[in-house]
Each structure stands twice: as C-alpha cells, then as structure tokens.
Scaffold this motif. Structure first.
Motif, PDB file in Angstrom:
ATOM      1  N   ASN A 364     -11.411 -10.173  -5.298  1.00  0.00           N
ATOM      2  CA  ASN A 364     -10.607  -9.386  -4.363  1.00  0.00           C
ATOM      3  C   ASN A 364      -9.119  -9.573  -4.633  1.00  0.00           C
ATOM      4  OD1 ASN A 364     -12.959  -8.571  -3.191  1.00  0.00           O
ATOM      5  ND2 ASN A 364     -12.609  -9.545  -1.215  1.00  0.00           N
ATOM      6  N   ILE A 365      -8.715 -10.817  -4.936  1.00  0.00           N
ATOM      7  CA  ILE A 365      -7.298 -11.070  -5.231  1.00  0.00           C
ATOM      8  C   ILE A 365      -6.895 -10.346  -6.515  1.00  0.00           C
ATOM      9  CG2 ILE A 365      -5.630 -12.849  -5.859  1.00  0.00           C
ATOM     10  CD1 ILE A 365      -7.130 -14.772  -4.028  1.00  0.00           C
ATOM     11  N   ALA A 366      -7.755 -10.432  -7.533  1.00  0.00           N
ATOM     12  CA  ALA A 366      -7.432  -9.792  -8.818  1.00  0.00           C
ATOM     13  C   ALA A 366      -7.400  -8.275  -8.687  1.00  0.00           C
ATOM     14  CB  ALA A 366      -8.458 -10.213  -9.871  1.00  0.00           C
ATOM     15  N   ASP A 367      -8.352  -7.699  -7.955  1.00  0.00           N
ATOM     16  CA  ASP A 367      -8.346  -6.244  -7.774  1.00  0.00           C
ATOM     17  C   ASP A 367      -7.117  -5.805  -6.988  1.00  0.00           C
ATOM     18  OD1 ASP A 367     -10.700  -5.975  -9.139  1.00  0.00           O
ATOM     19  OD2 ASP A 367     -11.972  -5.912  -7.354  1.00  0.00           O
ATOM     20  N   ASN A 368      -6.748  -6.596  -5.984  1.00  0.00           N
ATOM     21  CA  ASN A 368      -5.552  -6.266  -5.208  1.00  0.00           C
ATOM     22  C   ASN A 368      -4.316  -6.284  -6.103  1.00  0.00           C
ATOM     23  OD1 ASN A 368      -4.202  -6.035  -2.391  1.00  0.00           O
ATOM     24  ND2 ASN A 368      -3.137  -7.762  -3.343  1.00  0.00           N
ATOM     25  N   ALA A 369      -4.241  -7.274  -7.022  1.00  0.00           N
ATOM     26  CA  ALA A 369      -3.092  -7.348  -7.924  1.00  0.00           C
ATOM     27  C   ALA A 369      -3.096  -6.214  -8.939  1.00  0.00           C
ATOM     28  CB  ALA A 369      -3.083  -8.701  -8.636  1.00  0.00           C
ATOM     29  N   SER A 370      -4.273  -5.849  -9.423  1.00  0.00           N
ATOM     30  CA  SER A 370      -4.338  -4.807 -10.451  1.00  0.00           C
ATOM     31  C   SER A 370      -3.942  -3.437  -9.912  1.00  0.00           C
ATOM     32  CB  SER A 370      -5.753  -4.746 -11.043  1.00  0.00           C
ATOM     33  OG  SER A 370      -6.673  -4.290 -10.063  1.00  0.00           O
ATOM     34  N   HIS A 371      -4.059  -3.245  -8.589  1.00  0.00           N
ATOM     35  CA  HIS A 371      -3.723  -1.946  -8.012  1.00  0.00           C
ATOM     36  C   HIS A 371      -2.229  -1.651  -8.055  1.00  0.00           C
ATOM     37  CE1 HIS A 371      -7.697  -2.006  -5.554  1.00  0.00           C
ATOM     38  NE2 HIS A 371      -7.854  -1.398  -6.725  1.00  0.00           N
ATOM     39  N   HIS A 372      -1.420  -2.705  -8.060  1.00  0.00           N
ATOM     40  CA  HIS A 372       0.015  -2.439  -8.022  1.00  0.00           C
ATOM     41  C   HIS A 372       0.789  -3.276  -9.048  1.00  0.00           C
ATOM     42  CE1 HIS A 372       0.364  -6.174  -5.604  1.00  0.00           C
ATOM     43  NE2 HIS A 372      -0.690  -5.712  -4.955  1.00  0.00           N
ATOM     44  N   THR A 373       0.151  -3.540 -10.205  1.00  0.00           N
ATOM     45  CA  THR A 373       0.881  -4.172 -11.299  1.00  0.00           C
ATOM     46  C   THR A 373       1.223  -3.111 -12.346  1.00  0.00           C
ATOM     47  OG1 THR A 373       0.855  -6.049 -12.824  1.00  0.00           O
ATOM     48  CG2 THR A 373      -1.145  -4.709 -12.712  1.00  0.00           C
ATOM     49  N   HIS A 374       2.244  -3.393 -13.126  1.00  0.00           N
ATOM     50  CA  HIS A 374       2.674  -2.445 -14.143  1.00  0.00           C
ATOM     51  C   HIS A 374       1.847  -2.583 -15.413  1.00  0.00           C
ATOM     52  CE1 HIS A 374       5.767  -1.193 -11.509  1.00  0.00           C
ATOM     53  NE2 HIS A 374       6.563  -2.256 -11.666  1.00  0.00           N
ATOM     54  N   ASP A 403       9.093 -10.919   2.522  1.00  0.00           N
ATOM     55  CA  ASP A 403       8.786 -12.157   3.259  1.00  0.00           C
ATOM     56  C   ASP A 403       8.146 -11.853   4.618  1.00  0.00           C
ATOM     57  OD1 ASP A 403       9.764 -13.638   1.184  1.00  0.00           O
ATOM     58  OD2 ASP A 403      11.782 -13.868   2.058  1.00  0.00           O
ATOM     59  N   ALA A 404       8.599 -10.785   5.266  1.00  0.00           N
ATOM     60  CA  ALA A 404       8.064 -10.456   6.588  1.00  0.00           C
ATOM     61  C   ALA A 404       6.613 -10.006   6.520  1.00  0.00           C
ATOM     62  CB  ALA A 404       8.909  -9.363   7.242  1.00  0.00           C
ATOM     63  N   ASP A 405       6.165  -9.586   5.322  1.00  0.00           N
ATOM     64  CA  ASP A 405       4.803  -9.071   5.184  1.00  0.00           C
ATOM     65  C   ASP A 405       3.846 -10.080   4.555  1.00  0.00           C
ATOM     66  OD1 ASP A 405       5.515  -6.602   6.243  1.00  0.00           O
ATOM     67  OD2 ASP A 405       6.187  -5.863   4.277  1.00  0.00           O
ATOM     68  N   LYS A 406       4.334 -11.228   4.159  1.00  0.00           N
ATOM     69  CA  LYS A 406       3.468 -12.184   3.459  1.00  0.00           C
ATOM     70  C   LYS A 406       2.316 -12.673   4.325  1.00  0.00           C
ATOM     71  CE  LYS A 406       6.490 -14.083  -0.143  1.00  0.00           C
ATOM     72  NZ  LYS A 406       7.526 -13.044  -0.126  1.00  0.00           N
ATOM     73  N   SER A 407       2.552 -12.836   5.638  1.00  0.00           N
ATOM     74  CA  SER A 407       1.466 -13.262   6.520  1.00  0.00           C
ATOM     75  C   SER A 407       0.613 -12.082   6.982  1.00  0.00           C
ATOM     76  CB  SER A 407       2.041 -13.985   7.744  1.00  0.00           C
ATOM     77  OG  SER A 407       2.921 -13.131   8.467  1.00  0.00           O
ATOM     78  N   ARG A 408       1.203 -10.880   6.991  1.00  0.00           N
ATOM     79  CA  ARG A 408       0.475  -9.702   7.461  1.00  0.00           C
ATOM     80  C   ARG A 408      -0.588  -9.238   6.482  1.00  0.00           C
ATOM     81  NH1 ARG A 408       3.224  -5.238   7.481  1.00  0.00           N
ATOM     82  NH2 ARG A 408       1.678  -4.218   8.825  1.00  0.00           N
ATOM     83  N   VAL A 409      -0.380  -9.478   5.193  1.00  0.00           N
ATOM     84  CA  VAL A 409      -1.310  -8.937   4.207  1.00  0.00           C
ATOM     85  C   VAL A 409      -2.699  -9.570   4.313  1.00  0.00           C
ATOM     86  CG1 VAL A 409       0.485  -8.321   2.561  1.00  0.00           C
ATOM     87  CG2 VAL A 409      -0.536 -10.600   2.467  1.00  0.00           C
ATOM     88  N   LEU A 410      -2.803 -10.699   5.015  1.00  0.00           N
ATOM     89  CA  LEU A 410      -4.101 -11.348   5.191  1.00  0.00           C
ATOM     90  C   LEU A 410      -4.860 -10.779   6.389  1.00  0.00           C
ATOM     91  CD1 LEU A 410      -3.140 -15.077   4.508  1.00  0.00           C
ATOM     92  CD2 LEU A 410      -3.971 -13.357   2.907  1.00  0.00           C
ATOM     93  N   GLY A 428      -7.869  -2.142   2.659  1.00  0.00           N
ATOM     94  CA  GLY A 428      -7.053  -3.152   3.330  1.00  0.00           C
ATOM     95  C   GLY A 428      -7.870  -4.294   3.895  1.00  0.00           C
ATOM     96  N   LEU A 429      -9.102  -4.468   3.395  1.00  0.00           N
ATOM     97  CA  LEU A 429      -9.968  -5.555   3.875  1.00  0.00           C
ATOM     98  C   LEU A 429     -10.143  -6.665   2.849  1.00  0.00           C
ATOM     99  CD1 LEU A 429     -12.815  -3.449   5.544  1.00  0.00           C
ATOM    100  CD2 LEU A 429     -10.939  -4.628   6.682  1.00  0.00           C
ATOM    101  N   GLY A 430      -9.675  -6.433   1.620  1.00  0.00           N
ATOM    102  CA  GLY A 430      -9.932  -7.398   0.555  1.00  0.00           C
ATOM    103  C   GLY A 430      -9.349  -8.764   0.831  1.00  0.00           C
ATOM    104  N   LEU A 431      -8.041  -8.829   1.149  1.00  0.00           N
ATOM    105  CA  LEU A 431      -7.421 -10.133   1.396  1.00  0.00           C
ATOM    106  C   LEU A 431      -7.883 -10.742   2.708  1.00  0.00           C
ATOM    107  CD1 LEU A 431      -3.758  -9.600   0.115  1.00  0.00           C
ATOM    108  CD2 LEU A 431      -5.722 -10.619  -1.055  1.00  0.00           C
ATOM    109  N   ALA A 432      -8.301  -9.912   3.688  1.00  0.00           N
ATOM    110  CA  ALA A 432      -8.868 -10.462   4.926  1.00  0.00           C
ATOM    111  C   ALA A 432     -10.169 -11.188   4.634  1.00  0.00           C
ATOM    112  CB  ALA A 432      -9.102  -9.338   5.933  1.00  0.00           C
ATOM    113  N   ILE A 433     -10.973 -10.634   3.717  1.00  0.00           N
ATOM    114  CA  ILE A 433     -12.206 -11.312   3.310  1.00  0.00           C
ATOM    115  C   ILE A 433     -11.888 -12.597   2.562  1.00  0.00           C
ATOM    116  CG2 ILE A 433     -14.210 -11.103   1.794  1.00  0.00           C
ATOM    117  CD1 ILE A 433     -14.365  -8.166   2.574  1.00  0.00           C
TER     118      ILE A 433
END
Length: 468
Positions: A364-374, A403-410, A428-433
């Motif tokens: 889930n972390i890797a897929d989340n990163a791949s969605h918005h990496t260059h 910084d304000a969104d770092k805790s929200r993304v979970l 938007g459920l990947g990092l919550a899982i």
C-alpha cells in the motif's frame, strides 16, 4: 393468596426503586435500630444499677442491725437504725414465731419473708407484708440475741420507687426515639434529594440530547465530588460519541461517494447496452469496465478490512518474519511493472509478526508512492542504533506532503487533491489500512520529507531481543 402476595411485594419493590427512597429507608432503619439497642442497653444498665444499689443499702442496714442485736440484744436497738433512707423503705425485726417485734413502720402488717437461722442471709424480690401490699426488694439476715432468742432482720426497698426512674427513662425513650427517627427520615430524604439533584439534572440533560444534537453537555456541579466527576466523565463520553458519529458520517459519505463513481460508470455502460440493444465491445470491457470493477472490488475489500479492524482489531498470524525478504519481494514486483526506477538498500532483520499483513502494508505504501512520483522510488530498510527497532521507508520524488497534512494522510478517505486528482489514484484507504496493520504490530507509521524532495512514508516495528 400467592398472587396477592406477589403483587404486594412488587408494589413495595417499585416504591423502593428510587435511590433517594432506599437511602432514606436504610438510614432510618439504621438510626432506629441503633437508638433502640442503645436505649435497651441503658434501661438494662439502669435497672441493674438501681437493684444493685438497693441490695448494697438494705444488706448493709440489715447486717448493722443484726450486729447490734447480737451484741446488745433487742433493747440495744436505737431509733435511728429503724428510719428509712433512699434505698431503705421498711425495716423489721421478726422473732422465730413470725411476729414483728420491732419495726420502722408504726403499724406493721406482717413479716416480709420467712425466718432465718443465725448468720444466714438472703436477698429476694417481690417481698410483701400482705398479699395485696406493695412489693419490696429486701435483704434478710438471721441473728442470735444474747438471751438466746433467734430473730430475723428484714430490710426492704420499695420496687415501685426503684422502677420509677426506669419507667421515666423508658417513657422518655419511647417518646424521643420516634421523634429522632422521624426527623432522621425527613432530613435524610431532604439532603439526599439535594445531593442527587445534580444527578437528576444530568439525567434530564442526557435525556434531552438526541442523536442529532450531540453538541450539548451536561452541567458539572461545582462540588468537586463523585457527582462532578460523573458529569465530567459524561461530557467526555459525549465528546467521544460526537467525534465517533462525525467520523462515521464522514466515513459513510466518503464511502458512498467512492463506491458511487465506479458503479455509475458500470451502470451507465450496461444501461447504454440495454437501450441500444448492442453488446459491449471487448475493448470497453478491458479498458473501462474491468478496471472500474476491480477498483470497486478493492474498495469493498478495504472497507471490510477496516470494519473488522474497528470491531475486533486486525487479526494476526504471528510467526518469524524476515523483513528483508518482504521488502525484496515488493521491490521485485515493482521492477516487473517497469514504471519507475527502483533503488533499494536492504539489511537483514527478523521480527515477530504476520508476514502477509506486513507485505500488504508495504505494498500500500509503495502503490501510494508510485501514484505521485516522477520517475524514481527509493526503498530503504535500516535498523536503529539501539537495535530495538526496524524501520522500513519508501521515498518518492513527487511534490511531497505538507506538514499540516502529514497526520491526515493516515485517516480514511483522505486524499490530497493538490498532489493527485481523484481519477489518478485509489480510494484514500491505503494508508489507513497501513496504520491499522502497523498499530496491531505495536509499531508506528512515519510520514516525513524525502531528502531530495517528495515524501518518505514507512513504518517502524519493534525487534525482539532474540533477533540480535
């Protein structure tokens, strides 16, 4: 008979149901019982004390008169020895034939008791000079006069006078105790009502709070006692309920929105096919319907996972897990996709956990990163210097996370639109899982800035001592 007794018992229970009534009844019964026992003890002690004092006085007077008779005879009796006192109401000297030869009374009626042998003593209650005369508690002492005459000295105290104080105290107790008991009941009922009034206010306030008006709070009395603590705890509970309800409503709304998007696409295509009576071409199935169906399936699976986690926690099948193998497998999967350049720095380390769940969290972390990496994903696995924790991180070179969104993304259904559009990512459920899985392993999820720009997301797990 049984039914009437049951109905009567039920009525009594209903009347005793309020706390104020129960406390009043309990306090009244305790006070009544205490006062009754105390009054009984006082009356008993008073009764025994008066009789003991009478026995001492009458015995002493009888022995004194007997001593005079034995030394001087009947002629040596002085008039002062025959006068009454506080505990002496009658004095008589009776010969061996039962006749009264000397008496403190002017007209003696008869002896108080039987004659005794010289030196013999007796103390008795209920002595009478006549059958219908007053009763005395007396002391009888046998004596022998110098002339050889045997007499009995009889000294008595009227029992009516001995019992007068006892009766007075008994009547006083019978009058005062009910007054005290009634006063206790009234005062207890009043003060318990005052004490419980804040509780009643809390009850009414909670009763007025409906499911749609959770912003109200119960009044907190300025007493600092248990009731104030109850009110504070109640307000904290209402705060938690309100927060949980708001999160539940947001969760339902977000879930409905996310599920509606693929369903709308699928229903629209199916409705178009039904209207035109034309089959859906394979290209549309492959490029539109299948991805939307898979997206819908994934969201349902994620929702079920989170719902079960909320209900019972994340179930784990604990075993020894080589974290380096989990990371290597994920790196191999991403390299096979060929979308990004992957760099990995992996160290061997073993933890206790559920390998399948940890692999899902890392994916889930890797897929989340791949969605918005260059173009590049950096994997790193390191062991802290204290060798008590292992950290797994994935870095990308995308726009990063404020910084304000770092805790929200979970949180659930949180998607940063400034980073990626809804059409380009997941639900938007990947990092919550990830958060639920890592928390079940007693670890922490980390969200930070990448060294070369972008974001670094990962997790830290405890390392058991035996793995060192």
């Amino acid at each position: 008979m049984h039914s009437s007794l049951t109905a009567w018992t039920g009525r009594i229970r209903r009347r005793l149901r309020p706390v104020r009534t129960r406390l009043t009844v309990l306090a009244t019964l305790l006070v009544a019982l205490t006062l009754t026992v105390a009054a009984g003890a006082v009356l008993y002690a008073l009764h025994q004390s008066s009789r003991q004092s009478a026995d001492v006085a009458t015995t002493a007077r009888a022995r004194q008169i007997a001593a005079v008779i034995e030394s001087k005879g009947l002629a040596g009796l002085d008039e002062s020895l025959l006068t009454d006192s506080r505990y002496v109401d009658i004095i008589q000297v009776v010969d061996d034939t039962g006749h009264v030869v000397f008496s403190g009374e002017r007209y003696p009626a008869g002896p108080l008791g039987p004659g005794l042998r010289p030196g013999e003593e007796r103390r008795e209650s209920g002595l009478q000079t006549t059958p219908d005369g007053p009763e005395y508690r007396g002391a009888l002492v046998g004596a022998l006069a110098p002339g050889g005459e045997v007499v009995t000295v009889e000294v008595g105290a009227a029992e009516s006078r001995l019992d007068s104080l006892f009766r007075f105290v008994a009547v006083l107790a019978a009058v005062v105790i009910p007054i005290i008991v009634i006063g206790t009941a009234v005062l207890t009922h009043y003060f318990v009502a005052r004490t419980l009034k804040p509780v009643d206010d809390i009850r009414r306030q909670v009763d007025d709070i409906t499911g749609g008006d959770l912003d109200q709070r119960v009044p907190v009395p300025d007493t600092g006692d248990e009731i104030a603590t109850l009110a504070t705890t109640m307000n904290a509970m209402l705060e938690r309920i309100g927060t949980a309800r708001a999160e539940q409503m947001r969760f339902v709304n977000d879930a409905s929105h996310e599920l509606n998007s693929p369903l709308t696409t699928l229903v629209g295509l199916l409705d178009l096919s039904r209207t035109t009576k034309q089959p859906i071409d394979p290209e549309t199935v492959a490029t539109v319907m299948m991805p939307e169906a898979l997206r819908l399936q994934g969201m349902v699976s994620d929702l079920l996972f989170l719902a079960r986690a909320d209900e019972r926690g994340v179930p784990l099948r604990l075993a020894d897990v080589d974290i380096d193998e989990v990371v290597s497998a994920e790196v191999a999967r991403l390299e096979a996709l060929g979308r990004h350049t992957i760099t990995a720095k992996i160290s061997a380390v073993r933890v206790q956990g559920d390998g399948e769940k940890l692999a899902r969290a890392l994916r889930n972390i890797a897929d989340n990163a791949s969605h918005h990496t260059h173009d590049r994903l950096d994997f790193a696995i390191t062991v802290d210097t204290d060798r008590r924790h292992v950290s797994v991180t994935v870095s990308d070179n995308g726009p990063g996370i404020a910084d304000a969104d770092k805790s929200r993304v979970l949180q659930r259904f949180v998607r940063l639109d400034t980073v990626r559009e809804r059409s380009s990512g997941g639900s938007g459920l990947g990092l919550a899982i990830v958060h639920e899985i890592v928390r079940a392993h007693h670890g922490n999820v980390t969200v930070a800035d990448a060294p070369d720009g972008g974001a670094t997301v990962g997790f830290t797990l405890p390392v058991p001592p035996w793995s060192e």
